[in-house]
Design a protein around this motif. Sequence first.
Motif, PDB file in Angstrom:
ATOM      1  N   THR A  21       0.811  -1.203   0.111  1.00 43.49           N
ATOM      2  CA  THR A  21      -0.055  -0.035  -0.049  1.00 43.49           C
ATOM      3  C   THR A  21       1.080   1.446   0.087  1.00 43.49           C
ATOM      4  OG1 THR A  21      -0.208  -0.098   2.350  1.00 43.49           O
ATOM      5  CG2 THR A  21      -2.011  -1.018   1.105  1.00 43.49           C
ATOM      6  N   GLY A  22       2.094   1.141   0.717  1.00 47.72           N
ATOM      7  CA  GLY A  22       2.892   2.303   0.611  1.00 47.72           C
ATOM      8  C   GLY A  22       3.412   2.726  -0.850  1.00 47.72           C
ATOM      9  N   ILE A  23       3.854   1.817  -1.483  1.00 45.33           N
ATOM     10  CA  ILE A  23       4.234   1.605  -2.909  1.00 45.33           C
ATOM     11  C   ILE A  23       3.203   2.386  -3.818  1.00 45.33           C
ATOM     12  CG2 ILE A  23       5.036   0.558  -4.706  1.00 45.33           C
ATOM     13  CD1 ILE A  23       6.743  -1.327  -2.963  1.00 45.33           C
ATOM     14  N   ALA A  41     -12.508   1.699  -2.620  1.00 44.88           N
ATOM     15  CA  ALA A  41     -11.427   1.074  -3.189  1.00 44.88           C
ATOM     16  C   ALA A  41     -10.058   2.158  -3.138  1.00 44.88           C
ATOM     17  CB  ALA A  41     -11.523   0.558  -4.560  1.00 44.88           C
ATOM     18  N   LEU A  42     -10.380   3.513  -3.480  1.00 52.65           N
ATOM     19  CA  LEU A  42      -9.387   4.476  -3.273  1.00 52.65           C
ATOM     20  C   LEU A  42      -9.017   4.792  -1.766  1.00 52.65           C
ATOM     21  CD1 LEU A  42     -10.610   7.043  -6.138  1.00 52.65           C
ATOM     22  CD2 LEU A  42      -8.510   5.668  -5.931  1.00 52.65           C
ATOM     23  N   ALA A  43     -10.028   4.782  -0.860  1.00 52.68           N
ATOM     24  CA  ALA A  43      -9.648   5.183   0.367  1.00 52.68           C
ATOM     25  C   ALA A  43      -9.063   4.007   1.450  1.00 52.68           C
ATOM     26  CB  ALA A  43     -11.156   5.538   1.067  1.00 52.68           C
ATOM     27  N   PHE A  44      -9.358   2.753   0.874  1.00 51.14           N
ATOM     28  CA  PHE A  44      -9.054   1.548   1.815  1.00 51.14           C
ATOM     29  C   PHE A  44      -7.346   1.336   1.964  1.00 51.14           C
ATOM     30  CE2 PHE A  44      -7.772  -2.841   2.579  1.00 51.14           C
ATOM     31  CZ  PHE A  44      -8.798  -3.070   3.490  1.00 51.14           C
ATOM     32  N   PRO A  45      -6.614   1.657   0.760  1.00 48.97           N
ATOM     33  CA  PRO A  45      -5.206   1.746   0.843  1.00 48.97           C
ATOM     34  C   PRO A  45      -4.593   2.713   1.903  1.00 48.97           C
ATOM     35  CG  PRO A  45      -5.864   1.270  -1.271  1.00 48.97           C
ATOM     36  CD  PRO A  45      -7.034   1.818  -0.508  1.00 48.97           C
ATOM     37  N   ASN A  54      -1.952   0.792  10.115  1.00 48.12           N
ATOM     38  CA  ASN A  54      -0.980   0.057  10.092  1.00 48.12           C
ATOM     39  C   ASN A  54       0.386   0.882  10.473  1.00 48.12           C
ATOM     40  OD1 ASN A  54      -0.328  -2.501  10.406  1.00 48.12           O
ATOM     41  ND2 ASN A  54       0.713  -2.686   8.579  1.00 48.12           N
ATOM     42  N   GLY A  55       0.606   2.084   9.773  1.00 49.86           N
ATOM     43  CA  GLY A  55       1.721   3.111  10.365  1.00 49.86           C
ATOM     44  C   GLY A  55       1.559   3.425  11.748  1.00 49.86           C
ATOM     45  N   VAL A  56       0.538   3.519  12.535  1.00 49.48           N
ATOM     46  CA  VAL A  56       0.112   3.782  13.825  1.00 49.48           C
ATOM     47  C   VAL A  56       0.622   2.614  14.646  1.00 49.48           C
ATOM     48  CG1 VAL A  56      -1.469   4.578  15.635  1.00 49.48           C
ATOM     49  CG2 VAL A  56      -1.452   5.481  13.520  1.00 49.48           C
ATOM     50  N   ARG A  57       0.267   1.557  14.127  1.00 55.94           N
ATOM     51  CA  ARG A  57       0.530   0.146  14.860  1.00 55.94           C
ATOM     52  C   ARG A  57       2.152   0.204  14.786  1.00 55.94           C
ATOM     53  NH1 ARG A  57      -0.093  -5.699  11.971  1.00 55.94           N
ATOM     54  NH2 ARG A  57       0.112  -6.594  13.741  1.00 55.94           N
ATOM     55  N   HIS A  58       2.726   0.348  13.697  1.00 60.66           N
ATOM     56  CA  HIS A  58       4.418   0.388  13.684  1.00 60.66           C
ATOM     57  C   HIS A  58       4.920   1.492  14.547  1.00 60.66           C
ATOM     58  CE1 HIS A  58       5.419  -2.574  10.389  1.00 60.66           C
ATOM     59  NE2 HIS A  58       4.352  -2.482  10.148  1.00 60.66           N
TER      60      HIS A  58
END
Length: 169
Positions: free
Chosen positions: A74-76, A119-123, A130-134
């Motif tokens: 998703t980052g890419i 579909a645009l908002a999901f990534p 997930n960044g907050v999780r990291h």
Amino acid sequence: MAALLLRHVGRHCLRAQLSPRLCVRNAVPLGTTAKEEMERFWNKNLGSNRPLSPHITIYRWSLPMAMSICHRGTGIALSAGVCLFGLSALVLPGNFESHLELVKSLGLGPALTHTAKFALAFPLAYHTWNGVRHLMWDLGKGLKTPQLYQSGVVVLALTVLSALGLAAL
């Protein structure tokens, strides 16, 4: 390859507390090319009949493993999307409002429009949560195995809720 060999030689010399003169015998001979070293490496390993390293297909996929791969993906995708959006804003004629009116004039219907927005908002939502999780992991929190799975489920739930909320706007 050479850096790995130098690191190995350095560690071996430090561990054995030998003088540097005695450790030179482990170093790569001068004048060899990387191609020659790789050929020597593969000839030695193929001749010894040792098993090759296992491929990723033998591993049992887990939630943290899949989420890590998806986070990178998703980052890419988000980086590529921002770049393409910026380039298209520079190259295409008109402004954002005219493009928005073009999409509205297509009469796609609310089901297709909301699906596309989701579909645009999901990534974006997934990568954010997930960044907050990291970031929490960087603080040393939630690193035990049960907590990894719990935080993964929380990230997925927050992702779906956030993406639905953004698609409803």
